[in-house]
Every structure is written in structure tokens, then in C-alpha cells.
Design an enzyme around this catalytic site. Structure first.
Site, mmCIF file in Angstrom:
data_model
loop_
_atom_site.group_PDB
_atom_site.id
_atom_site.type_symbol
_atom_site.label_atom_id
_atom_site.label_comp_id
_atom_site.label_asym_id
_atom_site.label_seq_id
_atom_site.Cartn_x
_atom_site.Cartn_y
_atom_site.Cartn_z
ATOM 1 N N ALA A 116 0.867 -1.180 0.000
ATOM 2 C CA ALA A 116 0.000 0.000 0.000
ATOM 3 C C ALA A 116 0.903 1.229 0.000
ATOM 4 O O ALA A 116 2.059 1.164 0.445
ATOM 5 C CB ALA A 116 -0.887 -0.020 1.234
ATOM 6 N N GLY A 144 0.505 -5.083 0.714
ATOM 7 C CA GLY A 144 -0.680 -5.033 -0.140
ATOM 8 C C GLY A 144 -0.459 -5.660 -1.508
ATOM 9 O O GLY A 144 -1.408 -6.114 -2.152
ATOM 10 N N GLU A 174 -1.019 -9.253 -1.021
ATOM 11 C CA GLU A 174 -2.472 -9.421 -0.843
ATOM 12 C C GLU A 174 -3.184 -9.361 -2.198
ATOM 13 O O GLU A 174 -4.147 -10.081 -2.431
ATOM 14 C CB GLU A 174 -2.998 -8.337 0.109
ATOM 15 C CG GLU A 174 -2.430 -8.504 1.517
ATOM 16 C CD GLU A 174 -2.748 -7.316 2.420
ATOM 17 O OE1 GLU A 174 -2.221 -6.218 2.181
ATOM 18 O OE2 GLU A 174 -3.538 -7.500 3.349
ATOM 19 N N GLU A 217 4.327 -5.592 6.999
ATOM 20 C CA GLU A 217 3.565 -4.547 7.695
ATOM 21 C C GLU A 217 4.015 -4.329 9.139
ATOM 22 O O GLU A 217 4.009 -3.200 9.632
ATOM 23 C CB GLU A 217 2.061 -4.855 7.667
ATOM 24 C CG GLU A 217 1.417 -4.667 6.300
ATOM 25 C CD GLU A 217 1.456 -5.896 5.404
ATOM 26 O OE1 GLU A 217 2.248 -6.825 5.685
ATOM 27 O OE2 GLU A 217 0.702 -5.909 4.418
HETATM 28 N N1 CAA Z 1 4.654 3.059 -0.619
HETATM 29 C C1 CAA Z 1 5.088 4.226 -1.112
HETATM 30 N N2 CAA Z 1 6.252 4.359 -1.737
HETATM 31 C C2 CAA Z 1 7.048 3.246 -1.844
HETATM 32 C C3 CAA Z 1 6.662 2.014 -1.338
HETATM 33 C C4 CAA Z 1 5.386 1.923 -0.699
HETATM 34 N N3 CAA Z 1 4.903 0.787 -0.220
HETATM 35 N N4 CAA Z 1 7.640 1.115 -1.578
HETATM 36 C C5 CAA Z 1 8.614 1.792 -2.228
HETATM 37 N N5 CAA Z 1 8.260 3.091 -2.383
HETATM 38 C C6 CAA Z 1 9.021 4.160 -3.014
HETATM 39 C C7 CAA Z 1 10.168 4.620 -2.126
HETATM 40 O O1 CAA Z 1 9.712 5.517 -1.139
HETATM 41 C C8 CAA Z 1 11.097 5.257 -3.138
HETATM 42 O O2 CAA Z 1 10.596 6.529 -3.457
HETATM 43 P P1 CAA Z 1 11.640 7.776 -3.683
HETATM 44 O O3 CAA Z 1 12.473 7.361 -4.863
HETATM 45 O O4 CAA Z 1 10.717 8.917 -3.971
HETATM 46 O O5 CAA Z 1 12.423 7.867 -2.428
HETATM 47 C C9 CAA Z 1 10.897 4.376 -4.382
HETATM 48 O O6 CAA Z 1 9.645 3.667 -4.183
HETATM 49 C C10 CAA Z 1 11.973 3.315 -4.535
HETATM 50 O O7 CAA Z 1 12.087 2.606 -3.317
HETATM 51 P P2 CAA Z 1 13.489 2.330 -2.578
HETATM 52 O O8 CAA Z 1 14.424 3.469 -2.809
HETATM 53 O O9 CAA Z 1 13.183 1.944 -1.164
HETATM 54 O O10 CAA Z 1 13.982 1.072 -3.442
HETATM 55 P P3 CAA Z 1 14.874 -0.153 -2.961
HETATM 56 O O11 CAA Z 1 15.188 -0.915 -4.196
HETATM 57 O O12 CAA Z 1 16.002 0.301 -2.109
HETATM 58 O O13 CAA Z 1 13.912 -1.037 -2.011
HETATM 59 C C11 CAA Z 1 11.836 -2.117 -1.392
HETATM 60 C C12 CAA Z 1 12.763 -1.658 -2.539
HETATM 61 C C13 CAA Z 1 12.500 -3.264 -0.618
HETATM 62 C C14 CAA Z 1 10.566 -2.617 -2.064
HETATM 63 C C15 CAA Z 1 11.560 -0.935 -0.443
HETATM 64 O O14 CAA Z 1 11.107 0.172 -1.221
HETATM 65 C C16 CAA Z 1 10.523 -1.202 0.600
HETATM 66 O O15 CAA Z 1 10.816 -1.829 1.601
HETATM 67 N N6 CAA Z 1 9.277 -0.729 0.374
HETATM 68 C C17 CAA Z 1 8.226 -0.777 1.365
HETATM 69 C C18 CAA Z 1 7.654 -2.172 1.493
HETATM 70 C C19 CAA Z 1 6.561 -2.192 2.527
HETATM 71 O O16 CAA Z 1 6.762 -1.924 3.689
HETATM 72 N N7 CAA Z 1 5.331 -2.620 2.097
HETATM 73 C C20 CAA Z 1 4.177 -2.686 2.954
HETATM 74 C C21 CAA Z 1 3.396 -1.430 2.903
HETATM 75 S S1 CAA Z 1 2.099 -1.385 4.104
HETATM 76 C C22 CAA Z 1 0.842 -2.272 3.427
HETATM 77 O O17 CAA Z 1 0.930 -2.800 2.353
HETATM 78 C C23 CAA Z 1 -0.388 -2.337 4.292
HETATM 79 C C24 CAA Z 1 -1.500 -3.112 3.753
HETATM 80 O O18 CAA Z 1 -1.483 -4.307 3.683
HETATM 81 C C25 CAA Z 1 -2.754 -2.441 3.387
#
Ligand code: CAA
Length: 256
Positions: A65, A110, A113, A133
């Protein structure tokens, strides 16, 4: 509706849908849910389509998400954001067409999911699965706690949900979270090949099979069996008659 995030391509009765917001790792925002609702409603009404393949552009299928959209939310807004995603994913699960997830890269939170709301998953060896999460002090919000446990059992689900660990496509295959793992360059040919194989089968039978499995999981064994007998019977005098006749006449079936 004009799509900003979803890119669609149609060939041989198969619709390929690419989630294309790679700068945010295809993170799921309100706009995504609006587009996906619209897409599911429009494809459900089309009898000429036989299957859908869902994939992501860039390094991610979907990395979860949209954290940037969620960060400012209060409890009420958070619950609504969760309910919105649950409704969209339920709609996808109930889409009359089979939906194959072609998982190309990160498939987290998400995103996992979403992949679980598809009918089955083909993954590239580059895919990384996880429910991170808890790292954010959150639970899944789009029915991940429910679908994951049903797909891979409580132990595997709780392992992923409690540790937030990312696992490889091969490990996901061992758990039963994905059905096939292929090298990155073979992902789309494999997913499209499976979609075309499904497209060659009796179209009414295909839709009935999906309905029966989906409804059966929400009801009792006996109620599911009763539905199966009804759907089975309904195909006699319909495309089942042609399919069986074609077999006996040693020719390909002609579906309508
Ligand atoms: N939401 C918003 N932006 C996201 C994102 C997310 N879930 N995942 C990645 N991005 C964005 C980053 O903020 C970054 O943006 P900027 O370039 O503007 O800084 C861009 O995508 C690239 O990401 P990274 O620089 O972090 O790339 P990476 O290759 O180093 O890492 C990754 C990749 C491992 C996927 C890392 O981005 C990450 O851990 N992302 C978050 C994963 C996460 O926690 N997901 C769960 C979200 S909560 C959820 O999903 C709740 C639900 O069930 C409803």
C-alpha cells in the site's frame, strides 16, 4: 475512465494488465483502486475475453500500500483505506474471468495481498515475497491475514506475517504461495501461455470452475457440492454436449 496507472493490452482473448507506477514501486493508492474497480467491472461484462494476466512494470509487482498516502491518516481514514482495498480485491477474486498474477519482482504487503486475490501466481526468480507490515507497526489491511493463512496454512502465514521476512520465489513455491517459478525472461511467455491454454477450454466451464472454487471456499463442503452438481448439469445441453461429442468424433470442440 482513462487509466493513469493500469496499462492494458489485448491479444488472443487475453487481457494483459500492467501496473505502471515504477517510481513508487507500483504502490497501491486510491487512484489504483478506482482504476482496478473500473477495469474489473468492464472486463466482467465482456464475453469475448477468456483470461486476464496481471503484472507490474519495473522492479516490483507491487511493493505494498502507498505509505506516502497512508502516513497522514487517522484511525477512521485508515479503516476506510483498508475497506476500500478489501472491496477491490474481493471484486477481483469474484471477476468471472480467470486472473493470473505474473509476479515480476517485489511483491510485498498489499502487493502480496493483491497477488493472493488472483486465481494463481506465476513468479519470476527475481520476485521477493513478504508481508512486512509489522516493520511499520501495522497489520495487513487488504485481507492478507485471512487469505495467506487459507493459502499456505497458519504456520507459514504467521511466519511471514510476524517476522516481516522477504522470501524467494522458490521458497514461496515450496509454501504453495505460487504455482510456478520461471526465469525473468520466461515470465510473460509462461503466464500468457497458461492464459491462452485456459482460453482454449470451454469458456462456460472455465467460469463455472472459478465460481465453484471461490464460492466453495466461503461455504460448507456439502453446499459447495450441491452447487457443483447444478453447474455440472447446466453444462449438459450447453457447451458440455459439444465438448463430449467432439471427443467422441475425434475433432476439436467448437465453443460459441
Ligand atoms: N509506498 C510508497 N512508496 C514506496 C513504497 C510503498 N509501499 N515502496 C517503495 N516506495 C518508493 C520509495 O519511497 C522510493 O521513493 P523515492 O524514490 O521517492 O524515495 C521508491 O519507491 C523506490 O524505493 P526504494 O528506494 O526503497 O527502493 P529499494 O530498491 O532500495 O527497495 C523495497 C525496494 C524493498 C521494495 C523498499 O522500497 C521497501 O521496503 N518498500 C516498502 C515495502 C513495505 O513496507 N510494504 C508494505 C506497505 S504497508 C501495506 O501494504 C499495508 C497493507 O497491507 C494495506
Amino acid at each position: 475512465m482513462t487509466y493513469e496507472i493500469l496499462k492494458t493490452e489485448e491479444a488472443d482473448a487475453v487481457l494483459t494488465v500492467t501496473m505502471d507506477r515504477p517510481k513508487a514501486m507500483n504502490a497501491l493508492n486510491t487512484r489504483f483502486f478506482q482504476e482496478m474497480d473500473d477495469l474489473v467491472a468492464s472486463v466482467g461484462a465482456r464475453s469475448d475475453l477468456r483470461a486476464l494476466v496481471l503484472t507490474g512494470a519495473g522492479k516490483a509487482f507491487v511493493a505494498g500500500a502507498d505509505i506516502a498516502e497512508m502516513v497522514g491518516m487517522d484511525s477512521e481514514a485508515g479503516s476506510k483505506f483498508s475497506a476500500m482495498g478489501q472491496k477491490t480485491f474481493r471484486g477481483l477474486e469474484e471477476c468471472p474471468l480467470p486472473v493470473i498474477a505474473a509476479v515480476n519482482g517485489y511483491v510485498l504487503g498489499g502487493g502480496c495481498e493483491l497477488a493472493m486475490s488472483c486465481d494463481f501466481r506465476v513468479a519470476s526468480t527475481a520476485a521477493k515475497f513478504g508481508q512486512p507490515e509489522v516493520n511499520l507497526g501495522l497489520t495487513p489491511g487488504y485481507a492478507g491475514t485471512q487469505r495467506l493463512a487459507r493459502l499456505v496454512g497458519a504456520g507459514n502465514a504467521l511466519f511471514l506475517l510476524l517476522t516481516g521476512e522477504m522470501i524467494s520465489a522458490e521458497e514461496a513455491l515450496r509454501m504453495g504461495l505460487v504455482q510456478k517459478v520461471v526465469p525473468p525472461e520466461s515470465l510473460m511467455p509462461e503466464a500468457l501461455g497458461l492464459a491462452k491454454k485456459i482460453a482454449s477450454k470451454g469458456p462456460k466451464a472455465v467460469r463455472a470452475v472459478k465460481r465453484l472454487v471461490r464460492q466453495g471456499l466461503l461455504t460448507s463442503f456439502d453446499a459447495g457440492c450441491a452447487l457443483e452438481s447444478m453447474e455440472f448439469g447446466a453444462l449438459f445441453g450447453d457447451e458440455g454436449a459439444e465438448g463430449m461429442k467432439a471427443f467422441l468424433e475425434k475433432r476439436p470442440a467448437k465453443w460459441n
